[in-house]
Enzyme design. Structure first.
Site, short mmCIF file in Angstrom:
data_model
loop_
_atom_site.label_atom_id
_atom_site.label_comp_id
_atom_site.label_asym_id
_atom_site.label_seq_id
_atom_site.Cartn_x
_atom_site.Cartn_y
_atom_site.Cartn_z
N GLU A 47 27.96 -77.78 8.92
CA GLU A 47 28.31 -76.77 9.76
C GLU A 47 27.63 -75.52 9.64
O GLU A 47 27.66 -75.33 8.67
CB GLU A 47 30.01 -76.55 8.90
N LYS A 136 41.69 -78.72 7.18
CA LYS A 136 40.88 -77.76 5.58
C LYS A 136 42.16 -77.43 5.10
O LYS A 136 42.05 -75.66 5.41
CB LYS A 136 39.54 -77.07 6.35
#
Length: 214
Positions: A47, A136
């Protein structure tokens, strides 16, 4: 809500590896040597954070260089403009620290995986029921793996990626609790973006790859 929820699955390499490395550099030009080591060590999902200046400008180069080997996502997305830029640039997935049904809809309409952040059951369920690829738990260090076991009661099908303070032992514990993957930053990267020992980075990355493959 009626009918089946539209949901774009997480990229296959991310799913298989169960590990996302959050790369937060001082500048985008610093990505390459660290990514070289990470991918060589077996990391298959990274990421790239928008808190790193120049990430969007660097992204086409990084995708050309690494897309055949790893899933490159764009994280710390906090508005629809940046979300659109990440999608248009070819990010394999997007990650946001917030709960937003509008973000989920925009990404899903484009066929791109999205992992929105949240902490409370209400926030996490809101994103999941809107069609998020996974949710998340952030900051995960504030709750611990037992929190996911509690969430499984009312939400047995929810796909969760803990992020924030996940170290090597924590990665094993979160995955054992049922996490789809773990999102790891500092405990794996250490000082790599500040001139740290890249051989040591490789050792840490390999250790995380091994734990997440169990």
């Amino acid at each position: 809500m009626t009918g089946e929820v539209r949901r774009v699955a997480l990229p296959s390499r991310t799913v298989a590896s169960r590990l996302i490395v959050v790369a937060r550099a001082e500048r985008a030009e610093d990505y390459d040597p660290v990514l070289d080591v990470l991918l060589d060590a077996g990391i298959r999902s990274v990421e790239l954070t928008l808190t790193t200046p120049g990430t969007f400008d660097r992204l086409p180069h990084l995708l050309a260089q690494y897309d055949a080997v790893a899933d490159l996502g764009v994280g710390t997305v906090t508005n629809t403009t940046d979300l659109g830029r990440a999608i248009d640039a070819g990010a394999r997935y997007v990650v946001t620290p917030v709960t937003s049904a509008a973000f989920v809809e925009q990404s899903t309409d484009a066929g791109v995986s999205i992992v929105p952040g949240g902490l409370t059951p209400t926030e996490l369920f809101a994103s999941w029921s809107a069609g998020a690829s996974a949710v998340k738990i952030f900051p995960a260090g504030q709750v611990g793996p037992g929190y996911l076991k509690d969430l499984r009661g009312p939400f047995p099908d929810i796909e969760v990626v803990p992020s924030g303070g996940v170290d090597l032992a924590g990665a094993a514990e979160w995955l054992a609790a049922g996490a789809a993957a773990v999102s790891v930053g500092g405990p794996l990267l250490g000082d790599a973006f500040r001139g740290g020992d890249l051989a040591a980075l490789r050792d840490r990355a390999q250790a995380f790859v091994e734990v997440c493959a169990r």
